[in-house]
Design a protein around this motif. Structure first.
Motif, PDB file in Angstrom:
ATOM      1  N   SER A   1      36.770  38.663  31.823  1.00  0.00           N
ATOM      2  CA  SER A   1      35.239  39.278  32.145  1.00  0.00           C
ATOM      3  C   SER A   1      34.977  40.103  30.850  1.00  0.00           C
ATOM      4  O   SER A   1      35.377  41.079  30.805  1.00  0.00           O
TER       5      SER A   1
ATOM      6  N   LYS B 289      32.683  41.284  41.450  1.00  0.00           N
ATOM      7  CA  LYS B 289      31.035  41.343  41.809  1.00  0.00           C
ATOM      8  C   LYS B 289      31.248  42.341  43.108  1.00  0.00           C
ATOM      9  O   LYS B 289      30.440  43.356  43.124  1.00  0.00           O
TER      10      LYS B 289
ATOM     11  N   GLN C  86      29.636  46.000  43.879  1.00  0.00           N
ATOM     12  CA  GLN C  86      28.514  46.092  44.934  1.00  0.00           C
ATOM     13  C   GLN C  86      28.954  47.147  46.066  1.00  0.00           C
ATOM     14  O   GLN C  86      27.901  47.595  46.727  1.00  0.00           O
TER      15      GLN C  86
END
Lengths: 402, 427
Positions: free
Chosen positions: A116, A327, A331
Motif C-alpha cells: 500500500s 480501509k 474508517q
C-alpha cells in the motif's frame, strides 16, 4: 578523498504473544509486553548503552572527524520511550553532537511499499515527525525496511523530496563494478543511491567472531588497511549494518568493542580518509553510473531478495489479509485498533513465518521468538481474526442507527 | 569392492499384517536389499504365493517332520535355558522371580519336549513367549547348517536365535530395533522381554534403531553403548491413491494405530473435545483397536460427543486407504513412537500432519506440526489451525512432500549396508 559512511539499523518489533484460538473474542491485546521488554532490556544492556557510550567517546575524541548515521524504527523509539528512556536519552545526546544523522524509514519497519503506497507514505511521515520530535532533524535520506529497493522505489522516494536512498550493493546488479561510488536508478533524475559495500560490512557484522575465518582475529589495523586500499579507486565506503552487531550479534567477549574503539583512529591515520554521514556523502560526490534494479532486492540472506518475508503460503496469506483490512481500519477511527493493526504490519512477523531454515541456515531460527514458523503464523492469524471481529462489531451498530 | 555378503535375517511378522508395523518395515527393507546382498530370511510362517524376488524366505512352518528329525539328530546345547536355570534366580536383573520361574518352565518345556513342526496362528496373541522360544530352538538348529556373514534380527521376538548364533559362530550380530518394550509399556516396563532386549543390545555388534529418538532410548534405558548405535530411518513404498467420497459433513480428523497407552488416544479425545467446543461440525475417527478402545468410547460418550466420534476398530490396508482418501487432518499423539510409518502414509495422501515430538518420524518430517503430547491445548489449536488456515495446510503439506522424496527403502537399504561395512572394516 575517500570517506567512510557508517549507517546503523536500530529496530525492535512488537512481538505478538502466543495468542491462542481460545483467546479470540476475549482478549483484545495481542502483544507480548513482557517478552518485548525483556528483549529490549537485554539488548539495551549488551548493545545500545555501551555502544552509544563508545560512539559518544569516539565523536568527542576525534573532534568532528568521526561521523555516523542511524536509522531507528518508530516502533523501536516508542519502546525506548516507554521502557528504556535512558537509551533514548543516549541517542539524543549523540544527536546533539552534530556528528550524527538520522535516516527516514517506515515507522513500523513494514513492507508497506509493496502492499500500500498510501500506508507507506503515512508511515514515513509518522516516522519523520518522531525524528523531529526527539532529534530535531528533518531526514534527507531514506532507507526502506531491510534495504528493500528497486528502481520504482527510488523514483517514488525522489518524488517525495529525498536526496538519497540507501540500498544493498548486489553483485549480480553491479556486474563487477565497485559499490564505492554514487549511483542512480535509470528512471530517476537527481536522487542518489548509496550502495552497501557488503564485503567490508559483513567482515564486521558477520565474520568478526568466526574462528574459521582466515582473517580471524580481525584487528582494527588490518581493517583500516583494507579500507585504505580503496584509495584511488573509490569515493565512499558504505558500511551498513544492524546496530546490534555490537555486543549482541558479536558478543563483547569477541573484542568487537575494542575493534570499534580503535578502528576510526587507524582509518584517520591516512590523511586522505574521512568519515561522513549519509547526507554529506550524497552531497560530496557526483553520480558515477546507473544501478538498475528491476526486481526488489534487500540485504537479507545470500539471495539478497524478499524470500525471507514473502513467498510461502503462510506469509503470503497473512500479509494479504492484514492489508485487506486497511480501509476498514481507518474508517473505524479507533486509535487502539489502528495502532494494533499498524504494529502487525512490522516485517518481523512475516520473517518469523519463514520456512527457509529447513533448507538454509539457522539464522532465522535464532531471531524468532516462537517454536516454529507455524506457531508464528497461527498466533498472527488468531490475533488478526480478533482484530477483524472487533472491526465488524464496531461497524454494525452504526449501520443499525441508519 | 566388497564381495557380496550373505545376510541371515530373522523376521517375525511376515507377510505384513499390521499397517505401518514391523512386517511392513521388514518387507520394505528386504526388497530394497535384494540387489545389494544375499538375504536369507527366517520367519515363523510362510504362506503360499508370498515371495520376494531374490530373497530366500524360510518359513519354519514349512520344515516338515522328516527334515526336523534330520536337523535334530544332534541338538546343540542352547545357552539361555542353561544360564537361566542354573545360574540363579533370574534371567536378568529385572525379570521378576515369579516371572523367572514361569519363563524357565517354558524353556524347560520347549527344550525337553518333542520337536514338532512349527505352527503359529496369531503372531501376536496366545503364548507368544513360548512360540518365541520354539522359534529360537528350531531356527538355530536350522541355521547352523547354513553359511552367512552377518546376522540381522528384527525386534525382540527374534533376538534369542540371533544371539545364540552369534555366540556359536562369532559372526557379527546386528539388531534392528523397530520398537522396544519401553515404548510399548513405558517406564515401568521392566520384565523378561526388557531383559532380553538389554542382553541382546549388550551382545550386538551394531544396533540399528529406526530413529535417533529410539537410539537414545537404547542408550538411556538399556545402557547400550552409544558407539554401536547407527540409526536408519524407515522408508515407504509409493501408493496408488484411493478415491472416495466423504460420507459425512464437516472436516475429518483421524487417528489410527493401536488404541493403547503408547499411542496416546486419550490426548486425541481431549483435544477433540476442545476443538468441538468451537467447531462443532468437525468429525473424529479413531481407527484401530487395543486395550484402551473401550475406555475411549466410554469417555467420548460421557462427554456427549458420541455423534462426532467414529470408532472403526482394526482397519486393513484397503480400508485405511479409503480413510486416508477422505481425511482432512492426521494426528499421531504417540507417547513414544520409534518411527511412525503411518504418519508417512498420511503424508502420501497430502494430509496435514500433527505428530508428537517423541516420535522417530519427527526427525524426517521437518515440516510437520509437532506437539508435546501432554499439551492438549496446543494440540487442539493445531487441529483448529489446520482446518481454518489455508496457508498453514499448504505449508505443512508442501514441506512434507519435500521430505517424502528421501523417505525410501532404497535409502534405508543403502544405510544398512553401510552398517555392515562398518563392522567388516573393523575386522
Amino acid at each position: 578523498m575517500p570517506s567512510i559512511c557508517f549507517y546503523f539499523q536500530v529496530h525492535q518489533p512488537y512481538r505478538l504473544k502466543e495468542y491462542s484460538f481460545f483467546d479470540i473474542g476475549t482478549d483484545h491485546y495481542y502483544f507480548d509486553d513482557a517478552k518485548n521488554r525483556e528483549v529490549l532490556d537485554k539488548v539495551s544492556e549488551k548493545c545500545y548503552l555501551p555502544t552509544n557510550r563508545l560512539m559518544l567517546e569516539l565523536i568527542e575524541k576525534h573532534q568532528g572527524k568521526f561521523k555516523i548515521s542511524y536509522s531507528i524504527s518508530g516502533v523501536a523509539l516508542e519502546q525506548f520511550e516507554a521502557w528504556r528512556p535512558d537509551v533514548l536519552q543516549s541517542f539524543i545526546e549523540l544527536a546533539n553532537t552534530g556528528c550524527v544523522e538520522f535516516i527516514a524509514e517506515t515507522y513500523y519497519h513494514s513492507l508497506a511499499y509493496i502492499f500500500s503506497k498510501d500506508e507507506f507514505q503515512k508511515q514515513i511521515e509518522q516516522h519523520r515527525q518522531l525524528i523531529k520530535k526527539y532529534f530535531k532533524q528533518d531526514p534527507k535520506v531514506f532507507r526502506n525496511t531491510e534495504l528493500q529497493y528497486n528502481n520504482e522505489l527510488a523514483k517514488f522516494i525522489e518524488d517525495m523530496g529525498y536526496d538519497a536512498i540507501i540500498c544493498e550493493g548486489v553483485d549480480r546488479l553491479l556486474q563487477d563494478r565497485s559499490p564505492n561510488s554514487i549511483y542512480k536508478a535509470p528512471n530517476t533524475n537527481r536522487i542518489k543511491s548509496l550502495l552497501k559495500n557488503y564485503r567490508l560490512s559483513d567482515d564486521i557484522a558477520f565474520r568478526f567472531s568466526d574462528r574459521n575465518w582466515s582473517e580471524w582475529p580481525l584487528t582494527a589495523e588490518t581493517y583500516a588497511k583494507w579500507v585504505h586500499a580503496v584509495a584511488g579507486h573509490g569515493e565512499t565506503i558504505n558500511l551498513f549494518m544492524d546496530y546490534e552487531t555490537f555486543g549482541e550479534h558479536q558478543w563483547a567477549q569477541s573484542g568487537i568493542f575494542e575493534f570499534l574503539r580503535y578502528m576510526p583512529g587507524h582509518v584517520l591515520k591516512h590523511p586522505d580518509f574521512t568519515f561522513k554521514t549519509v547526507s554529506e556523502t550524497a552531497a560530496a560526490y557526483p553520480i558515477r553510473d546507473t544501478y538498475d534494479a528491476h526486481q526488489l532486492i534487500s540485504w537479507a540472506d545470500t539471495e539478497r531478495d524478499l524470500s525471507a518475508w514473502l513467498g510461502n503460503p503462510m506469509q503470503d496469506e497473512s500479509i494479504a489479509k492484514i492489508y485487506a483490512l486497511e480501509k476498514d481500519i481507518y474508517q473505524s477511527n479507533d486509535k487502539e485498533l489502528i495502532d494494533a493493526w499498524k504494529k502487525m504490519l512490522t516485517s518481523d512477523h512475516y520473517y518469523y513465518m519463514t520456512t527457509k531454515f529447513w533448507a538454509d541456515g539457522d539464522v532465522h531460527k535464532y531471531f524468532s521468538p516462537y517454536e516454529s514458523p507455524y506457531d508464528a503464523y497461527i498466533y498472527f492469524m488468531n490475533a488478526m481474526s480478533d482484530l477483524s471481529n472487533q472491526l465488524k462489531k464496531k461497524a454494525q451498530p452504526r449501520l443499525k442507527k441508519k | 569392492m566388497l564381495a557380496r555378503k550373505k545376510v541371515l535375517m530373522f523376521g517375525w511378522e511376515f507377510p505384513p499384517v499390521i499397517s505401518g508395523g514391523l512386517g511392513v518395515a521388514t518387507l520394505g527393507l528386504c526388497k530394497a536389499m535384494a540387489p545389494l546382498a544375499d538375504v536369507k530370511m527366517i520367519i515363523p510362517k510362510n504362506v503360499p504365493d508370498f515371495n520376494i524376488p531374490n530373497i530366500e524366505l524360510v518359513g519354519l512352518n514349512s520344515i516338515g517332520r522328516k527334515e526336523l528329525e534330520e536337523l535334530f539328530k544332534k541338538e546343540i546345547h542352547y545357552s539361555f535355558p542353561e544360564m537361566s536355570v542354573k545360574k540363579g534366580p533370574s534371567f536378568g536383573p529385572y525379570t521378576r522371580i515369579a516371572e523367572t520361574e514361569y519363563i524357565d518352565k517354558k524353556f524347560y518345556d520347549v527344550f525337553h519336549g518333542e520337536v514338532h513342526p512349527f505352527e503359529i496362528d496369531d503372531l501376536y496373541a496366545g503364548d507368544v513367549i513360548k512360540k518365541v522360544i520354539e522359534f529360537a530352538r528350531i531356527s538355530v538348529q536350522y541355521c547352523l547348517r547354513t553359511k552367512f556373514d552377518v546376522i540381522h534380527a528384527h525386534d525382540w521376538m527374534t533376538f534369542l536365535p540371533a544371539m545364540e548364533l552369534k555366540i556359536r559362530t562369532g559372526k557379527p550380530l546386528v539388531l534392528h530395533v523397530h520398537s522396544t518394550e519401553f515404548d510399548r509399556a513405558g517406564e515401568h516396563s521392566k520384565n523378561w522381554v526388557w531383559d532380553l532386549e538389554k542382553r541382546a543390545m549388550a551382545l550386538a555388534d551394531r544396533i540399528i534403531p529406526v530413529s535417533r529418538y529410539t537410539g537414545d532410548i537404547c542408550v538411556q534405558h538399556y545402557g547400550a553403548e552409544p558407539n554401536k548405535i547407527m540409526p536408519v530411518h524407515n522408508g515407504i513404498e509409493a501408493v496408488k491413491h484411493t478415491v472416495k467420497k466423504k460420507p459425512v459433513e464437516g472436516n475429518l480428523v483421524i487417528f489410527f494405530g493401536r488404541v493403547t497407552m503408547q499411542k496416546g488416544p486419550e490426548y486425541f479425545v481431549e483435544a477433540a473435545k476442545k476443538v468441538l467446543a468451537v467447531h462443532p461440525d468437525t468429525k473424529f475417527v479413531m481407527a484401530g483397536s487395543g486395550d484402551l478402545l473401550r475406555p475411549m468410547i466410554e469417555r467420548t460418550a460421557a462427554y456427549g460427543l458420541g455423534d462426532k466420534f467414529f470408532f472403526t476398530g482394526f482397519l486393513n490396508k484397503k480400508m485405511l486407504n479409503e480413510l486416508l482418501a477422505i481425511a482432512d487432518v492426521y494426528c499421531m499423539p504417540s507417547v513414544s513412537e520409534p518411527f511412525g510409518l503411518s504418519a508417512v502414509e498420511a503424508v502420501q495422501y497430502g494430509i496435514p500432519t500433527i505428530i508428537s515430538k517423541t516420535s522417530g518420524v519427527a526427525e524426517v518430517l521437518n515440516g510437520s506440526l509437532k506437539i508435546d503430547v501432554w499439551d492438549v491445548n496446543k494440540f487442539a489449536q493445531y487441529i483448529i489451525a489446520s482446518i481454518d488456515l489455508k496457508g498453514l495446510r499448504k505449508s505443512v503439506v508442501s514441506a512434507n512432500d519435500e521430505s517424502l522424496k528421501s523417505i525410501t527403502w532404497e535409502n534405508c537399504a543403502q544405510k544398512v549396508m553401510g552398517v555392515y561395512e562398518s563392522i567388516f572394516d573393523e575386522e
